[in-house]
Motif scaffolding. Sequence first.
Motif, PDB file in Angstrom:
ATOM      1  N   VAL A   1      38.178  50.217  31.955  1.00 12.06           N
ATOM      2  CA  VAL A   1      37.547  48.925  32.215  1.00 12.06           C
ATOM      3  C   VAL A   1      37.654  48.635  33.709  1.00 12.06           C
ATOM      4  CG1 VAL A   1      37.561  46.462  31.691  1.00 12.06           C
ATOM      5  CG2 VAL A   1      38.138  48.123  29.900  1.00 12.06           C
ATOM      6  N   GLN A   2      36.532  48.318  34.307  1.00 11.66           N
ATOM      7  CA  GLN A   2      36.458  48.045  35.744  1.00 11.66           C
ATOM      8  C   GLN A   2      35.956  46.611  35.948  1.00 11.66           C
ATOM      9  OE1 GLN A   2      33.344  50.172  37.841  1.00 11.66           O
ATOM     10  NE2 GLN A   2      34.584  50.270  39.703  1.00 11.66           N
ATOM     11  N   HIS A   3      36.718  45.849  36.715  1.00 10.62           N
ATOM     12  CA  HIS A   3      36.317  44.467  36.995  1.00 10.62           C
ATOM     13  C   HIS A   3      35.430  44.424  38.238  1.00 10.62           C
ATOM     14  CE1 HIS A   3      36.686  40.159  36.345  1.00 10.62           C
ATOM     15  NE2 HIS A   3      36.623  40.050  37.657  1.00 10.62           N
ATOM     16  N   LEU A   4      34.279  43.789  38.097  1.00  8.50           N
ATOM     17  CA  LEU A   4      33.350  43.568  39.209  1.00  8.50           C
ATOM     18  C   LEU A   4      33.290  42.064  39.421  1.00  8.50           C
ATOM     19  CD1 LEU A   4      30.465  45.954  38.051  1.00  8.50           C
ATOM     20  CD2 LEU A   4      32.378  46.486  39.561  1.00  8.50           C
ATOM     21  N   SER A   5      34.074  41.569  40.361  1.00 12.47           N
ATOM     22  CA  SER A   5      34.199  40.123  40.546  1.00 12.47           C
ATOM     23  C   SER A   5      32.927  39.498  41.094  1.00 12.47           C
ATOM     24  CB  SER A   5      35.356  39.823  41.503  1.00 12.47           C
ATOM     25  OG  SER A   5      35.470  38.429  41.683  1.00 12.47           O
ATOM     26  N   ARG A   6      32.746  38.253  40.752  1.00  8.33           N
ATOM     27  CA  ARG A   6      31.630  37.454  41.280  1.00  8.33           C
ATOM     28  C   ARG A   6      32.040  36.727  42.565  1.00  8.33           C
ATOM     29  NH1 ARG A   6      30.362  34.550  35.541  1.00  8.33           N
ATOM     30  NH2 ARG A   6      29.766  36.410  34.413  1.00  8.33           N
ATOM     31  N   SER A   7      33.318  36.819  42.917  1.00  2.00           N
ATOM     32  CA  SER A   7      33.842  36.100  44.079  1.00  2.00           C
ATOM     33  C   SER A   7      34.080  37.040  45.267  1.00  2.00           C
ATOM     34  CB  SER A   7      35.168  35.424  43.714  1.00  2.00           C
ATOM     35  OG  SER A   7      35.793  34.925  44.874  1.00  2.00           O
ATOM     36  N   PRO A   8      33.496  36.730  46.418  1.00  2.00           N
ATOM     37  CA  PRO A   8      33.711  37.572  47.608  1.00  2.00           C
ATOM     38  C   PRO A   8      35.171  37.617  48.064  1.00  2.00           C
ATOM     39  CG  PRO A   8      31.874  36.066  47.945  1.00  2.00           C
ATOM     40  CD  PRO A   8      32.533  35.660  46.668  1.00  2.00           C
ATOM     41  N   ASP A   9      35.996  36.669  47.647  1.00  2.00           N
ATOM     42  CA  ASP A   9      37.408  36.647  48.018  1.00  2.00           C
ATOM     43  C   ASP A   9      38.272  37.544  47.128  1.00  2.00           C
ATOM     44  OD1 ASP A   9      36.793  34.781  49.976  1.00  2.00           O
ATOM     45  OD2 ASP A   9      37.268  33.071  48.692  1.00  2.00           O
ATOM     46  N   SER A  10      37.708  38.052  46.060  1.00  2.00           N
ATOM     47  CA  SER A  10      38.469  38.831  45.083  1.00  2.00           C
ATOM     48  C   SER A  10      38.765  40.238  45.587  1.00  2.00           C
ATOM     49  CB  SER A  10      37.683  38.923  43.778  1.00  2.00           C
ATOM     50  OG  SER A  10      38.305  39.833  42.894  1.00  2.00           O
TER      51      SER A  10
ATOM     52  N   GLY B   1      38.307  47.879  47.172  1.00  2.00           N
ATOM     53  CA  GLY B   1      39.218  47.432  46.128  1.00  2.00           C
ATOM     54  C   GLY B   1      38.633  47.514  44.735  1.00  2.00           C
ATOM     55  N   VAL B   2      37.329  47.566  44.632  1.00  3.15           N
ATOM     56  CA  VAL B   2      36.665  47.639  43.334  1.00  3.15           C
ATOM     57  C   VAL B   2      36.750  49.050  42.742  1.00  3.15           C
ATOM     58  CG1 VAL B   2      34.328  48.241  44.112  1.00  3.15           C
ATOM     59  CG2 VAL B   2      34.633  46.772  42.089  1.00  3.15           C
ATOM     60  N   GLU B   3      36.996  50.047  43.570  1.00  4.55           N
ATOM     61  CA  GLU B   3      37.037  51.440  43.120  1.00  4.55           C
ATOM     62  C   GLU B   3      38.299  51.719  42.310  1.00  4.55           C
ATOM     63  OE1 GLU B   3      36.901  53.756  46.700  1.00  4.55           O
ATOM     64  OE2 GLU B   3      35.018  52.821  47.348  1.00  4.55           O
ATOM     65  N   PHE B   4      38.185  52.660  41.371  1.00  2.00           N
ATOM     66  CA  PHE B   4      39.362  53.065  40.603  1.00  2.00           C
ATOM     67  C   PHE B   4      40.365  53.751  41.523  1.00  2.00           C
ATOM     68  CE2 PHE B   4      36.418  52.900  36.976  1.00  2.00           C
ATOM     69  CZ  PHE B   4      37.187  52.147  36.095  1.00  2.00           C
ATOM     70  N   GLN B   5      41.644  53.547  41.251  1.00  2.21           N
ATOM     71  CA  GLN B   5      42.665  54.334  41.917  1.00  2.21           C
ATOM     72  C   GLN B   5      42.424  55.795  41.514  1.00  2.21           C
ATOM     73  OE1 GLN B   5      46.721  52.850  41.260  1.00  2.21           O
ATOM     74  NE2 GLN B   5      45.802  50.897  40.643  1.00  2.21           N
ATOM     75  N   GLU B   6      42.665  56.693  42.423  1.00  7.84           N
ATOM     76  CA  GLU B   6      42.389  58.110  42.191  1.00  7.84           C
ATOM     77  C   GLU B   6      42.996  58.599  40.874  1.00  7.84           C
ATOM     78  OE1 GLU B   6      40.439  61.451  42.844  1.00  7.84           O
ATOM     79  OE2 GLU B   6      40.376  59.841  44.326  1.00  7.84           O
ATOM     80  N   ARG B   7      44.232  58.232  40.607  1.00  8.29           N
ATOM     81  CA  ARG B   7      44.919  58.729  39.410  1.00  8.29           C
ATOM     82  C   ARG B   7      44.354  58.172  38.109  1.00  8.29           C
ATOM     83  NH1 ARG B   7      50.586  55.527  40.609  1.00  8.29           N
ATOM     84  NH2 ARG B   7      49.584  53.537  41.069  1.00  8.29           N
TER      85      ARG B   7
ATOM     86  N   GLN C   1      34.628  56.752  28.480  1.00 11.72           N
ATOM     87  CA  GLN C   1      33.716  55.623  28.609  1.00 11.72           C
ATOM     88  C   GLN C   1      34.133  54.691  29.747  1.00 11.72           C
ATOM     89  OE1 GLN C   1      33.272  53.466  24.943  1.00 11.72           O
ATOM     90  NE2 GLN C   1      31.756  52.071  25.789  1.00 11.72           N
ATOM     91  N   LEU C   2      33.147  54.107  30.407  1.00 13.06           N
ATOM     92  CA  LEU C   2      33.352  53.108  31.453  1.00 13.06           C
ATOM     93  C   LEU C   2      32.728  51.799  31.000  1.00 13.06           C
ATOM     94  CD1 LEU C   2      34.044  52.091  34.335  1.00 13.06           C
ATOM     95  CD2 LEU C   2      31.850  53.041  35.061  1.00 13.06           C
ATOM     96  N   ILE C   3      33.521  50.747  31.016  1.00 11.37           N
ATOM     97  CA  ILE C   3      33.048  49.391  30.730  1.00 11.37           C
ATOM     98  C   ILE C   3      33.233  48.578  32.005  1.00 11.37           C
ATOM     99  CG2 ILE C   3      33.540  47.256  29.445  1.00 11.37           C
ATOM    100  CD1 ILE C   3      32.283  49.307  27.655  1.00 11.37           C
ATOM    101  N   GLN C   4      32.178  47.919  32.451  1.00 14.84           N
ATOM    102  CA  GLN C   4      32.268  47.048  33.618  1.00 14.84           C
ATOM    103  C   GLN C   4      32.155  45.606  33.152  1.00 14.84           C
ATOM    104  OE1 GLN C   4      29.124  48.904  35.981  1.00 14.84           O
ATOM    105  NE2 GLN C   4      30.714  49.764  37.311  1.00 14.84           N
ATOM    106  N   LYS C   5      33.055  44.767  33.667  1.00 17.05           N
ATOM    107  CA  LYS C   5      33.104  43.370  33.248  1.00 17.05           C
ATOM    108  C   LYS C   5      33.110  42.459  34.463  1.00 17.05           C
ATOM    109  CE  LYS C   5      38.173  43.310  32.805  1.00 17.05           C
ATOM    110  NZ  LYS C   5      38.512  42.413  33.896  1.00 17.05           N
ATOM    111  N   GLN C   6      32.734  41.213  34.252  1.00 14.18           N
ATOM    112  CA  GLN C   6      32.763  40.224  35.336  1.00 14.18           C
ATOM    113  C   GLN C   6      33.699  39.070  35.037  1.00 14.18           C
ATOM    114  OE1 GLN C   6      28.502  39.418  35.943  1.00 14.18           O
ATOM    115  NE2 GLN C   6      28.727  40.548  37.851  1.00 14.18           N
ATOM    116  N   VAL C   7      34.306  39.084  33.870  1.00 17.77           N
ATOM    117  CA  VAL C   7      35.294  38.073  33.470  1.00 17.77           C
ATOM    118  C   VAL C   7      36.505  38.820  32.931  1.00 17.77           C
ATOM    119  CG1 VAL C   7      33.541  36.315  32.976  1.00 17.77           C
ATOM    120  CG2 VAL C   7      34.316  37.843  31.150  1.00 17.77           C
TER     121      VAL C   7
END
Length: 188
Positions: free
Chosen positions: A52-61, A69-75, A83-89
């Motif tokens: 699960v990957q969070h894609l924030s709606r806030s530029p301060d996030s 910061g939105v990218e997955f850590q390498e490990r 599967q990849l799920i992207q969420k905004q909440v």
Amino acid sequence: MELKTNAALIIIDQQKGILEPRLGRRNNPQAEARILELLEHWRRTGRPVIHVQHLSRSPDSVFWPQQSGVEFQERFRPSAGEQLIQKQVPDAFCATGLEAGLREAGIDQLVIVGVATNNSVESTARTAGNLGFDAWVAEDACFTFDKADYFGNARCAEDVHAMSLGNLHGEYATVVSSAQILMTAVNL
């Protein structure tokens, strides 16, 4: 407690941004090691893994899509077939298709790990339980940060983590350790 052969491991928000010092003091410094142990077992046994990957709606996030910061850590990068799920909440079920995908695959048991215990982990586990999934939260494969309560009282990350797990256990999910999960998996 029985771990099914198609139990899905849901790894929440293991992105570079969660390592930002500005987020403050955290608990459970071994959480990532526990997540990796579970991930390695899931991959070895061919169980489904959902990132699960969070894609924030806030530029301060720290999870704002326009920065690293939105990218997955390498490990924790998804491997082929995962599967990849992207969420905004915080809730990974909200407007993502996660429930439909799980139902279509015949998956009714979930092991939930990641960050933050009191935010995305708790909201996802609550929804999972409310939707009738057999949700497990690996308490030592999650962490959170120091936080002020509603009245402005400082609460340490350990207390925030413990209260969140207390909110979940027996009501929405079963809270267990990663060792208990792995022991159950080995004994099958």
